[in-house]
Design a protein around this motif. Structure first.
Motif, mmCIF file in Angstrom:
data_model
loop_
_atom_site.group_PDB
_atom_site.id
_atom_site.type_symbol
_atom_site.label_atom_id
_atom_site.label_comp_id
_atom_site.label_asym_id
_atom_site.label_seq_id
_atom_site.Cartn_x
_atom_site.Cartn_y
_atom_site.Cartn_z
ATOM 1 N N GLN A 39 18.502 -2.418 29.957
ATOM 2 C CA GLN A 39 18.345 -0.990 29.722
ATOM 3 C C GLN A 39 18.254 -0.712 28.220
ATOM 4 O O GLN A 39 19.143 -1.081 27.448
ATOM 5 C CB GLN A 39 19.536 -0.222 30.318
ATOM 6 N N THR A 40 17.170 -0.085 27.782
ATOM 7 C CA THR A 40 16.973 0.243 26.365
ATOM 8 C C THR A 40 16.563 1.703 26.232
ATOM 9 O O THR A 40 16.166 2.345 27.209
ATOM 10 C CB THR A 40 15.879 -0.639 25.734
ATOM 11 N N LEU A 41 16.677 2.218 25.015
ATOM 12 C CA LEU A 41 16.265 3.595 24.771
ATOM 13 C C LEU A 41 14.763 3.745 24.972
ATOM 14 O O LEU A 41 13.974 2.875 24.580
ATOM 15 C CB LEU A 41 16.630 4.012 23.342
ATOM 16 N N ASN A 42 14.356 4.869 25.585
ATOM 17 C CA ASN A 42 12.940 5.178 25.763
ATOM 18 C C ASN A 42 12.463 5.904 24.505
ATOM 19 O O ASN A 42 12.554 7.125 24.400
ATOM 20 C CB ASN A 42 12.750 6.060 27.005
ATOM 21 N N VAL A 59 21.328 10.290 29.518
ATOM 22 C CA VAL A 59 21.244 8.894 29.071
ATOM 23 C C VAL A 59 20.306 8.100 29.978
ATOM 24 O O VAL A 59 19.436 7.366 29.513
ATOM 25 C CB VAL A 59 22.643 8.245 29.054
ATOM 26 N N SER A 99 16.267 6.483 28.864
ATOM 27 C CA SER A 99 16.303 5.035 28.676
ATOM 28 C C SER A 99 15.416 4.390 29.731
ATOM 29 O O SER A 99 15.020 5.037 30.697
ATOM 30 C CB SER A 99 17.741 4.510 28.798
#
Length: 458
Positions: free
Chosen positions: A428-431, A416, A420
């Motif tokens: 924090q966001t998804l990469n 995770v 991210s």
């Protein structure tokens, strides 16, 4: 006129050049920040992990001496479909790795000469194009020139690292002063790391050891590969492990705080105050990065070529010029190596994570393949050399140990956290770049390859 092939010592130097590149010059900061005084132990653990897997690949090389390394081993052991999947994913991971190394040498060169704050995306892109053009010219000149460039760059990078090792330990012997213990205060709590942190640190250090899995990609360009590779790869890995452990220990003795706080392009150089030593390390890093790009430009296109030779992708990709260079495979590979870093906006951390993790498919399949070779259970048994000398420890025990280590790292890896990233507001966001790259490389491309082969078989 026969082409000059890589002899035993050239294979040793190719292995060293394929592994020592950006990692040891740029990554110690992150490992020290996580592991503190345990950093040398982390590099020892990473060396053991990489050494075990390198021995597995060396064992596989004595059974199968075709181009493609992990692709060839998987295809021989488990059949065409699994071989194709490993081949495509291995090609993607190798191209990503080449993109990482290309980004590193271009960004580092520009930062040294124009200043890191003045480097723009367009400058990196232009530098990338120039780098790939130079590498194509070197390859077009033939294997003899590639060997010379490979050997010279390998000797140059080893010399720079030996200077770094000598500077730290000689300084300690002359002054009696070591700053190693200061790391406990600089990185509090590192002496009581949990398993997840330990695994994260080992994977960060492991990046500096990757590349051994690509050495056998061009076995057709090597003398007696089934005998030379199993000896050359472990020897090279032992040399590299000694150098790496010596380098990080020397830097921590000299000035660990400077490394942790460094904003220099070449982090390793931060540990040393003497301007000549700093310059040797900085320019040594450039030689190292350029050298590993030479190794990548030699090995990576041969993965595509190997699959084309087996008629699993268009055969036009297997065609060679008069010097034995698969030009079309080179161009396709180089384009992918440029496009992926561009998609990541040249974010080194993002593509380094993908580069490390994307190798683990072959780290699972190849050990199982070696065990299959030993017991005569290979699906394509006709591709396995009958003259291979079997060894229960090397062909069964070591692969089982390697598999267990890989599974442990994968289970404990912070998936995770690594897939991210923080946006401009620190959230924090998804990469999505990383996730998209994995979906394309590990789902869509293999699926398209399998459909292609099924179409040909009808």
């Amino acid at each position: 006129m026969s082409r000059k092939k890589f002899g035993f010592w050239s294979i040793v130097l190719l292995t060293i050049n394929s592994i020592i590149g950006t990692g040891i010059f740029l990554s110690p900061q992150g490992v020290i920040a996580t592991a503190g005084t345990l950093t040398p132990l982390i590099y020892i653990a990473a060396a053991i992990f990489a050494g075990v897997l390198a021995m597995v690949f060396a064992s596989a090389a004595k059974y199968v001496n075709k181009n493609g390394a992990g692709y060839a081993y998987a295809k021989a052991a488990f059949g065409n479909n699994i071989g194709l999947y490993v081949g495509i994913t291995r090609f993607v991971s190798a191209a990503i790795a080449w993109g990482v190394m290309g980004t590193a040498v271009v960004r580092t060169t520009l930062s040294i000469f124009v200043g890191a704050s003045n480097v723009t995306t367009s400058m990196i892109t232009l530098g990338f194009i120039v780098l790939m053009s130079v590498l194509l010219v070197i390859n077009l000149l033939g294997n003899h020139i590639v060997q010379i460039m490979n050997n010279v760059s390998t000797i140059g990078k080893i010399s720079a690292l030996v200077v770094a090792i000598s500077a730290g330990f000689i300084g300690f012997l002359l002054t009696g002063t070591s700053h190693f213990g200061e790391v406990r205060d600089l990185v509090p709590g590192s002496t009581s790391m949990d398993l997840s942190l330990f695994v994260a640190a080992v994977i960060a250090a492991f990046y500096a050891f990757t590349g051994f899995e690509s050495v056998a990609s061009a076995t057709s360009e090597m003398e007696n590969p089934e005998a030379n590779l199993p000896k050359a790869i472990p020897l090279a890995m032992g040399i590299i492990a000694l150098i790496y452990i010596g380098v990080v220990s020397s830097a921590m003795i000299a000035n660990p705080q400077a490394i942790l706080n460094s904003e220099e392009v070449v982090v390793l150089a931060s540990a040393f105050d003497h301007p000549l030593i700093k310059q040797i390390i900085v320019y040594g890093s450039l030689v190292s990065m350029f050298g590993i790009n030479i190794a990548a430009s030699f090995s990576t296109p041969r993965v595509f070529q190997a699959m084309a030779q087996e008629n699993q992708i268009p055969q036009s990709l297997a065609k060679e010029n008069s010097k034995g260079i698969p030009v079309l495979s080179f161009v396709v590979t180089a384009l992918l190596a440029v496009v992926i870093p561009m998609a990541f906006q040249y974010d080194m951390k993002g593509i380094m994570v993908i580069s490390s993790i994307s190798r683990f498919v072959q780290f699972i399949v190849v050990p199982m393949g070696v065990i299959a070779f030993y017991y005569g259970k290979a699906k394509n048994e006709h591709e396995v050399l009958k003259t291979a000398r079997k060894n229960f420890v090397m062909d069964v025990i070591i692969p089982i140990i390697g598999l267990c280590m890989v599974v442990l790292l994968l289970v404990k890896f912070d998936w995770v956290g690594q897939f991210s990233m923080k946006d401009a507001q620190g959230v924090q966001t998804l990469n999505m770049y990383a996730i998209s790259a994995m979906v394309v490389g590990y789902v869509l491309l293999p699926f398209a390859g399998i459909l292609y082969t099924k179409t040909l078989s009808k």
